[in-house]
Design a protein around this motif. Structure first.
Motif, PDB file in Angstrom:
ATOM      1  N   PHE A 176       0.836  -1.200   0.000  1.00 56.03           N
ATOM      2  CA  PHE A 176       0.000   0.000   0.000  1.00 56.03           C
ATOM      3  C   PHE A 176       0.876   1.257   0.000  1.00 56.03           C
ATOM      4  CE2 PHE A 176      -2.402   3.264   2.445  1.00 56.03           C
ATOM      5  CZ  PHE A 176      -3.404   3.488   1.508  1.00 56.03           C
ATOM      6  N   ILE A 177       1.919   1.262   0.819  1.00 54.70           N
ATOM      7  CA  ILE A 177       2.846   2.398   0.843  1.00 54.70           C
ATOM      8  C   ILE A 177       3.506   2.567  -0.523  1.00 54.70           C
ATOM      9  CG2 ILE A 177       4.986   3.272   1.857  1.00 54.70           C
ATOM     10  CD1 ILE A 177       4.156   1.848   4.454  1.00 54.70           C
ATOM     11  N   ARG A 178       3.911   1.450  -1.105  1.00 55.41           N
ATOM     12  CA  ARG A 178       4.561   1.509  -2.415  1.00 55.41           C
ATOM     13  C   ARG A 178       3.606   2.027  -3.484  1.00 55.41           C
ATOM     14  NH1 ARG A 178       6.739  -3.897  -5.382  1.00 55.41           N
ATOM     15  NH2 ARG A 178       7.202  -2.999  -7.427  1.00 55.41           N
ATOM     16  N   LEU A 179       2.343   1.563  -3.441  1.00 54.49           N
ATOM     17  CA  LEU A 179       1.358   2.003  -4.425  1.00 54.49           C
ATOM     18  C   LEU A 179       1.088   3.501  -4.278  1.00 54.49           C
ATOM     19  CD1 LEU A 179      -0.700   1.400  -6.646  1.00 54.49           C
ATOM     20  CD2 LEU A 179      -2.324   0.703  -4.861  1.00 54.49           C
ATOM     21  N   CYS A 180       0.966   3.981  -3.043  1.00 52.36           N
ATOM     22  CA  CYS A 180       0.740   5.416  -2.828  1.00 52.36           C
ATOM     23  C   CYS A 180       1.921   6.239  -3.335  1.00 52.36           C
ATOM     24  CB  CYS A 180       0.490   5.691  -1.346  1.00 52.36           C
ATOM     25  SG  CYS A 180      -1.111   5.112  -0.760  1.00 52.36           S
ATOM     26  N   ASP A 181       3.142   5.719  -3.160  1.00 58.50           N
ATOM     27  CA  ASP A 181       4.316   6.427  -3.666  1.00 58.50           C
ATOM     28  C   ASP A 181       4.301   6.497  -5.187  1.00 58.50           C
ATOM     29  OD1 ASP A 181       5.258   6.900  -1.139  1.00 58.50           O
ATOM     30  OD2 ASP A 181       6.607   5.163  -1.094  1.00 58.50           O
ATOM     31  N   ILE A 182       3.854   5.419  -5.823  1.00 55.29           N
ATOM     32  CA  ILE A 182       3.783   5.402  -7.287  1.00 55.29           C
ATOM     33  C   ILE A 182       2.754   6.410  -7.786  1.00 55.29           C
ATOM     34  CG2 ILE A 182       3.098   4.019  -9.289  1.00 55.29           C
ATOM     35  CD1 ILE A 182       4.269   1.570  -7.850  1.00 55.29           C
ATOM     36  N   VAL A 183       1.570   6.369  -7.200  1.00 52.50           N
ATOM     37  CA  VAL A 183       0.482   7.235  -7.647  1.00 52.50           C
ATOM     38  C   VAL A 183       0.741   8.685  -7.261  1.00 52.50           C
ATOM     39  CG1 VAL A 183      -1.988   7.702  -7.385  1.00 52.50           C
ATOM     40  CG2 VAL A 183      -1.175   5.344  -7.568  1.00 52.50           C
ATOM     41  N   GLY A 184       1.361   8.865  -6.103  1.00 54.57           N
ATOM     42  CA  GLY A 184       1.533  10.204  -5.528  1.00 54.57           C
ATOM     43  C   GLY A 184       0.584  10.356  -4.358  1.00 54.57           C
ATOM     44  N   PRO A 185       1.097  10.518  -3.136  1.00 50.28           N
ATOM     45  CA  PRO A 185       0.220  10.573  -1.956  1.00 50.28           C
ATOM     46  C   PRO A 185      -0.907  11.589  -2.079  1.00 50.28           C
ATOM     47  CG  PRO A 185       2.521  10.426  -1.294  1.00 50.28           C
ATOM     48  CD  PRO A 185       2.523  10.613  -2.781  1.00 50.28           C
ATOM     49  N   ALA A 186      -0.648  12.741  -2.696  1.00 48.98           N
ATOM     50  CA  ALA A 186      -1.681  13.767  -2.818  1.00 48.98           C
ATOM     51  C   ALA A 186      -2.786  13.366  -3.796  1.00 48.98           C
ATOM     52  CB  ALA A 186      -1.049  15.083  -3.269  1.00 48.98           C
ATOM     53  N   ARG A 187      -2.523  12.402  -4.665  1.00 48.92           N
ATOM     54  CA  ARG A 187      -3.516  11.965  -5.658  1.00 48.92           C
ATOM     55  C   ARG A 187      -4.330  10.775  -5.180  1.00 48.92           C
ATOM     56  NH1 ARG A 187      -1.604   9.900 -10.152  1.00 48.92           N
ATOM     57  NH2 ARG A 187      -3.382  10.581 -11.410  1.00 48.92           N
ATOM     58  N   CYS A 188      -3.945  10.146  -4.073  1.00 49.45           N
ATOM     59  CA  CYS A 188      -4.673   8.982  -3.553  1.00 49.45           C
ATOM     60  C   CYS A 188      -5.899   9.455  -2.782  1.00 49.45           C
ATOM     61  CB  CYS A 188      -3.777   8.147  -2.653  1.00 49.45           C
ATOM     62  SG  CYS A 188      -2.485   7.252  -3.529  1.00 49.45           S
ATOM     63  N   ARG A 189      -7.050   9.062  -3.231  1.00 53.03           N
ATOM     64  CA  ARG A 189      -8.294   9.491  -2.593  1.00 53.03           C
ATOM     65  C   ARG A 189      -9.174   8.291  -2.268  1.00 53.03           C
ATOM     66  NH1 ARG A 189      -9.319  15.001  -3.159  1.00 53.03           N
ATOM     67  NH2 ARG A 189      -7.822  16.098  -4.492  1.00 53.03           N
ATOM     68  N   ALA A 190      -9.928   8.430  -1.183  1.00 51.39           N
ATOM     69  CA  ALA A 190     -10.888   7.395  -0.788  1.00 51.39           C
ATOM     70  C   ALA A 190     -12.252   7.768  -1.348  1.00 51.39           C
ATOM     71  CB  ALA A 190     -10.935   7.270   0.725  1.00 51.39           C
TER      72      ALA A 190
END
Length: 392
Positions: free
Chosen positions: A359-373
């Motif tokens: 999950f941490i790796r995926l958020c880093d790939i996408v960009g933490p600011a772009r990850c939305r619930a």
């Protein structure tokens, strides 16, 4: 039944339509199947099905998970008609390699129980994992009064706290973590649950339904209103290595680049489930299929370089470390419709959980600011079960 042919036509379209379309709708096959089903009903299918329903469920309630006589008649008719398909086409002047034709026709026309079997292997007790903003939904169907006391309010009071909300605050940190069991610490990046109660006569109460959906999305400015946080996906993402699916993704690096630049849902509802959340119609795959089968989108699988888990399992993807991403299934909270007949599950659902390091790796790939619930909560009611909009 005075004229079984209209019902036979409905059965063929309902149970077999997807497979007939996949086979290219060979000339005359559908009509031959309808003729055989009509003849079967005229002989013994109708009384057999009536007896089965009387044994398995009260007829005003939800259909049980069973292979009933009407579905058996449709399946038998398809196999009988398809057995002579090559000969019929040959008589019409269409000839080809016999073995290749038989293999291709069988692959498209056979019933596939894989999704239902995998769903049973994925079944778990209803988990308590869900975002903080949806904790009020943990009490399943709180509006349903099993006694004769004052009815609970409808819609549930907690609904007001998320009414019109398309994304949860706090971005990636809004996704909850599993707190017990062998996957403690895993992150829930997808959730779909339906809470549904039947109409009752004693005491009088309408049919009611609430559906809640949460999904990981990549977005800069936030997703559009009145949309769902889900993509539409093939269920074979769970069973076929991504490199063999012709997805146009050359490497994990190419998939990661795709995730960095595209605004889109990162989880989705697959075509294995029986519930329609998206506008296009979804096929049914026989009895035992759950309403929701979730999966990550293909670029997520490719970027993390995941593969179907070896051995007998439910819906599971793995990497070199072990299991990495899992779809869980549940149903429960049995209720009745006031007639004290067989109980019905008021709650059915599924979620998608990912190992915390990924999950941490995926958020880093996408960009933490772009990850939305992403979020969608919807409720409906109707005086009768039949008039309640059915997602199935």
């Amino acid at each position: 039944m005075d004229d079984p042919r209209p019902y036979a036509t409905h059965l063929v379209d309902y149970y077999l339509g997807v497979r007939l379309d996949a086979a290219g709708s060979p000339a005359g096959l559908r009509e031959a199947v309808i003729d055989l089903v009509t003849g079967a009903f005229a002989e013994d299918v109708e009384p057999l099905m009536t007896a089965q329903l009387d044994l398995l469920a009260e007829r005003r309630s939800q259909m049980p998970d069973a292979y009933l006589a009407d579905q058996a008649a449709a399946e038998d008719a398809l196999q009988q008609a398809a057995a002579g398909l090559r000969a019929a086409l040959a008589q019409a002047g269409q000839r080809g390699n016999a073995q290749a034709f038989e293999r291709g026709a069988a692959a498209r026309l056979r019933d596939d129980p894989q999704t239902a079997l995998r769903a049973e292997l994925a079944r778990t007790p209803r988990p308590l994992t869900r975002p903080e903003a949806l904790q009020w939904t943990l009490d399943p169907a709180p509006w349903f009064d099993d006694g004769r006391q004052d009815p609970q309010p409808w819609p549930p009071p907690g609904l007001a706290s998320v009414d019109g909300l398309r994304s949860l605050p706090h971005s990636a940190s809004a996704f909850p973590r599993v707190t017990d069991g062998p996957r403690t610490g895993w992150v829930q990046i997808g959730l779909a649950e339906r809470q549904r109660t039947p109409a009752r006569r004693h005491p009088d109460q309408p049919a009611r339904q609430m559906r809640l959906v949460v999904g990981l999305e990549a977005s800069v400015d936030g997703p559009p209103p009145d949309t769902l946080p889900f993509a539409e996906l093939p269920w074979h993402l769970w069973t076929t290595p991504w490199r063999r699916l012709a997805l146009g993704l050359a490497s994990p690096e190419a998939a990661a680049k795709h995730l960095k630049t595209r605004d889109r849902p990162l989880v989705g509802l697959t075509d294995a489930g029986s519930t329609t959340l998206l506008p296009s119609p979804r096929p049914r795959h026989g009895p035992g299929v759950p309403p929701y089968v979730l999966a990550p989108v293909a670029p997520v699988i490719a970027a993390l370089d995941l593969a179907p888990t070896d051995g007998v399992c439910g819906f599971s993807l793995s990497d070199a470390t072990g299991e990495a991403l899992i779809c869980r299934q549940w149903r429960g909270h049995l209720v009745h419709d006031g007639n004290y007949e067989p109980l019905l599950p008021a709650v059915t659902g599924a979620d998608l959980i990912i190992r915390p390091d990924l999950f941490i790796r995926l958020c880093d790939i996408v960009g933490p600011a772009r990850c939305r619930a992403g979020l969608n909560v919807h409720h409906t009611s109707a005086p009768h079960d039949d008039s309640l909009p059915d997602e199935d």
